[in-house]
Design an enzyme around this catalytic site. Structure first.
Site, PDB file in Angstrom:
ATOM      1  N   ASP A  60      11.312  29.530 -23.292  1.00 53.14           N
ATOM      2  CA  ASP A  60      11.557  30.055 -22.494  1.00 53.14           C
ATOM      3  C   ASP A  60      10.764  30.558 -21.611  1.00 53.14           C
ATOM      4  OD1 ASP A  60      14.256  29.352 -23.278  1.00 53.14           O
ATOM      5  OD2 ASP A  60      14.956  31.291 -23.667  1.00 53.14           O
ATOM      6  N   ASP A  64      26.858  28.464 -19.699  1.00 51.19           N
ATOM      7  CA  ASP A  64      26.604  29.748 -20.445  1.00 51.19           C
ATOM      8  C   ASP A  64      27.784  30.836 -20.308  1.00 51.19           C
ATOM      9  OD1 ASP A  64      23.954  28.718 -20.373  1.00 51.19           O
ATOM     10  OD2 ASP A  64      23.525  29.610 -18.681  1.00 51.19           O
TER      11      ASP A  64
END
Length: 238
Positions: free
Chosen positions: A8, A129
């Site tokens: 990330d 998500d």
């Protein structure tokens, strides 16, 4: 089942967030390309990359770091975060990204997902998500009334290569993935489902694999913290 080590990207660094909060970022490596190479040398088959700044900005922000990773490694990489138009999709595929992940666009511009999947077969994934079964967008900052399974089923016939399902409340918390919800989603759609969020131990991986319906798992913090050894994990899943 494929294990995807996660990188990330925030401000050019490899970080992990806690439950999606940008203010709760821990920097694990200031050289994401070196981190990616280490994962490749441990034997991974894929890399999972997320441009966190891009997810909030709605356009790529950590492009230089992504390109450095692509130069340093030879395994395929999937990338999400701030990719919301065909031009950006085409640019990343031309630069060598193997699979582009569309998250916010899947909710706000489903036609883009369909067009991209038609134009680039096998190279488009949908990132779903969610908090408590409801989809969140724009870097998880905005919650919608869209239910996870409904969104997945909307792309049944679109030619999407995979769905990456993240339970936001589990992400970075080292508390284990939401195996039940992930398996239920995988059974509800014919699209391969990749589990994300909370994958933190060998038991988690084995439990996901034993469902028989989950195609892959993404792990980040556990690999950086040492709670999960990548070589051992890959051997267990082989």
């Amino acid at each position: 089942m494929i294990l995807y080590p996660a990188i990330d990207l925030k401000d050019g660094n490899a970080v992990r967030l806690l439950r999606g909060e940008m203010s709760e970022a821990t920097v694990f490596n200031t050289d994401p390309a070196a981190q990616a190479l280490a994962f490749e040398q441990a034997g991974c088959q894929w890399l999972h990359l997320v441009d966190l700044n891009g997810a909030f900005a709605g356009e790529p922000v950590n492009g230089a770091a992504v390109e450095a990773i692509l130069k340093a490694t030879s395994v395929p990489a999937q990338l999400g975060g701030g990719i919301r138009d065909m031009a950006t999709i085409e640019t990343w595929l031309e630069k060598g990204i193997a699979r582009v992940i569309l998250g916010t666009a899947a909710v706000e511009d489903p036609d883009l997902v369909r067009e991209a999947a038609r134009s680039f077969p096998g190279k488009i994934a949908v990132g779903i998500d969610a908090r408590k079964g409801r989809v969140a967008t724009k870097g998880w900052a905005e919650e919608t009334d869209v239910m996870v399974t409904d969104l997945a089923k909307a792309f049944e016939d679109a030619g999407v290569a995979a769905i990456i399902y993240t339970d936001i409340d589990r992400d970075g918390a080292m508390g284990g993935p939401n195996i039940q919800a992930t398996a239920e989603l995988a059974r509800a759609t014919s699209i391969p489902v990749i589990a994300s969020g909370g994958v933190s131990s060998m038991l988690d991986l084995v439990s996901l694999k034993e469902t028989g319906v989950i195609a892959g798992a993404i792990s980040g913090r556990a690999l950086y913290d040492g709670a999960l050894d990548l070589r051992d994990a890959l051997a267990a899943l082989a």
